[in-house]
Enzyme design. Structure first.
Site, PDB file in Angstrom:
ATOM      1  N   TRP A  96       0.815  -1.222   0.000  1.00 35.80           N
ATOM      2  CA  TRP A  96       0.000   0.000   0.000  1.00 35.80           C
ATOM      3  C   TRP A  96       0.846   1.268   0.000  1.00 35.80           C
ATOM      4  CZ3 TRP A  96      -4.246  -1.326   4.231  1.00 35.80           C
ATOM      5  CH2 TRP A  96      -5.117  -2.285   3.707  1.00 35.80           C
ATOM      6  N   LYS A  97       2.129   1.147   0.260  1.00 31.51           N
ATOM      7  CA  LYS A  97       3.006   2.319   0.348  1.00 31.51           C
ATOM      8  C   LYS A  97       2.391   3.332   1.335  1.00 31.51           C
ATOM      9  CE  LYS A  97       4.675   1.180  -4.182  1.00 31.51           C
ATOM     10  NZ  LYS A  97       5.254   1.633  -5.440  1.00 31.51           N
ATOM     11  N   GLU A 151      11.794  -6.232  -8.843  1.00 27.09           N
ATOM     12  CA  GLU A 151      11.020  -5.059  -9.225  1.00 27.09           C
ATOM     13  C   GLU A 151      11.918  -4.083  -9.978  1.00 27.09           C
ATOM     14  OE1 GLU A 151       7.398  -4.537  -6.474  1.00 27.09           O
ATOM     15  OE2 GLU A 151       9.088  -3.606  -5.507  1.00 27.09           O
ATOM     16  N   SER A 187       4.025  -2.114 -11.882  1.00 26.07           N
ATOM     17  CA  SER A 187       2.845  -1.858 -12.716  1.00 26.07           C
ATOM     18  C   SER A 187       2.044  -3.115 -13.045  1.00 26.07           C
ATOM     19  CB  SER A 187       3.251  -1.106 -14.002  1.00 26.07           C
ATOM     20  OG  SER A 187       3.824   0.141 -13.677  1.00 26.07           O
ATOM     21  N   GLY A 234       1.629  -2.567  -6.315  1.00 28.35           N
ATOM     22  CA  GLY A 234       1.511  -1.296  -5.608  1.00 28.35           C
ATOM     23  C   GLY A 234       0.144  -0.684  -5.866  1.00 28.35           C
ATOM     24  N   GLY A 235       0.095   0.233  -6.826  1.00 23.02           N
ATOM     25  CA  GLY A 235      -1.120   1.008  -7.103  1.00 23.02           C
ATOM     26  C   GLY A 235      -2.383   0.162  -7.226  1.00 23.02           C
ATOM     27  N   HIS A 263      12.882  -2.318  -0.625  1.00 25.69           N
ATOM     28  CA  HIS A 263      12.031  -1.865  -1.741  1.00 25.69           C
ATOM     29  C   HIS A 263      12.758  -0.724  -2.470  1.00 25.69           C
ATOM     30  CE1 HIS A 263       8.825   0.208  -3.868  1.00 25.69           C
ATOM     31  NE2 HIS A 263       8.236  -0.966  -3.902  1.00 25.69           N
ATOM     32  N   GLY A 303       5.337   2.041 -10.677  1.00 26.73           N
ATOM     33  CA  GLY A 303       4.477   3.225 -10.666  1.00 26.73           C
ATOM     34  C   GLY A 303       4.508   4.012 -11.963  1.00 26.73           C
ATOM     35  N   GLU A 359      11.900   2.078  -3.445  1.00 26.53           N
ATOM     36  CA  GLU A 359      11.726   3.427  -2.892  1.00 26.53           C
ATOM     37  C   GLU A 359      12.577   3.619  -1.647  1.00 26.53           C
ATOM     38  OE1 GLU A 359       7.479   3.101  -2.968  1.00 26.53           O
ATOM     39  OE2 GLU A 359       7.650   3.102  -5.144  1.00 26.53           O
TER      40      GLU A 359
END
Ligand code: PGA
Length: 247
Positions: free
Chosen positions: A8-9, A163, A209, A230-231, A93, A169, A95
């Site tokens: 969910w970030k 990833e 994605s 993710g999204g 991750h 994203g 990020e």
């Protein structure tokens, strides 16, 4: 069996997390899928402890610090995440690596901490677009794996997530062949270190994605054992549709 994991970030605080759980019902999904969600720290205990949580939905922390306790303002330790109900920890991750400057040495220490706390580490690796274009894909993902592997092998169970940074994203997705090639490289290294049987048991997830429309194709690729989303994991319907695509 496929692992369908949602990251969910920095979305879904406690109230939103409860709304997600109210609408998440995995009854339509194959019983052989393993379902995991990674809420933000503030929602971990809410999700894990909620009577609304579908019992098949397991919970993990998005990040942990390597010390178990102490004067580390703002950090979350692995024992605290476990106490809140997490059974997995996402580590390294992209990020974390690229926005927060986390090094491979940091990821090793975080894997050690999660193993100490009984959490299953999910180590994320992946190359940037420049690294891919310059032919360094293998070197980059193997060096990220090698740094953490001595610690990972101490875990009862660990997972890997490939990833590619350029696919996170962005709407750009690796082709099933791209994913297979990278996953095969990781699996080979695992086999060298822990043997082919152990290596075949490590789920290697693809992330970047992933959506209901491309999940089936990616999950049919060799060596792709699951997806880290993710999204498209934020809406229960879209997360469920990803699982349904590979029922
Ligand atoms: P994305 O994110 O599905 O939104 O690309 C994947 C991830 O970062 O885990």
């Amino acid at each position: 069996m496929a692992v369908i994991a949602g990251n969910w970030k920095m979305h879904h605080g406690p109230a939103e997390a409860v709304r997600f759980l109210e609408r998440f019902d995995a009854a339509t999904l194959s019983a052989s899928h393993e379902l995991i969600v990674f809420p933000p720290a503030v929602s971990l205990a809410v999700v894990a402890g909620s009577s609304l949580r579908d019992p098949r939905l397991q919970v993990g922390a998005q990040n942990i610090f390597w010390e178990d306790s102490g004067a580390f303002t703002g950090e979350l330790s692995a024992p605290m995440a476990a106490d809140a109900g997490a059974t997995f920890a996402l580590i390294g991750h992209s990020e974390r690596r690229h926005v927060f400057g986390e090094s491979s040495e940091d990821t090793r220490r975080k894997v050690e901490a999660s193993v100490r706390a009984g959490l299953s580490p999910v180590l994320c690796v992946g190359e940037t677009l420049d690294e891919r274009r310059s032919g360094s894909l293998e070197r980059v993902i193997l060096s990220q794996l090698d740094a953490a592997l001595p610690a990972l092998r101490e875990a009862d169970r660990f997972l890997l997530a490939y990833e590619p940074v350029w696919a996170i994203g962005t709407g750009e997705t690796a082709t099933p062949d791209d994913a297979s090639t990278a996953h095969g490289t990781l699996r080979e290294r695992l086999a060298e270190v822990i043997g082919p049987v152990g290596a075949s048991r490590v789920p290697i997830l693809y992330g970047g994605s992933v959506k209901p429309g491309n999940a089936a194709e990616l999950l049919s690729a060799a060596d792709v054992d699951g997806v880290l989303v993710g999204g498209a994991s934020l809406e229960p319907s879209s997360f469920l549709n990803i699982g349904a695509a590979v029922n």
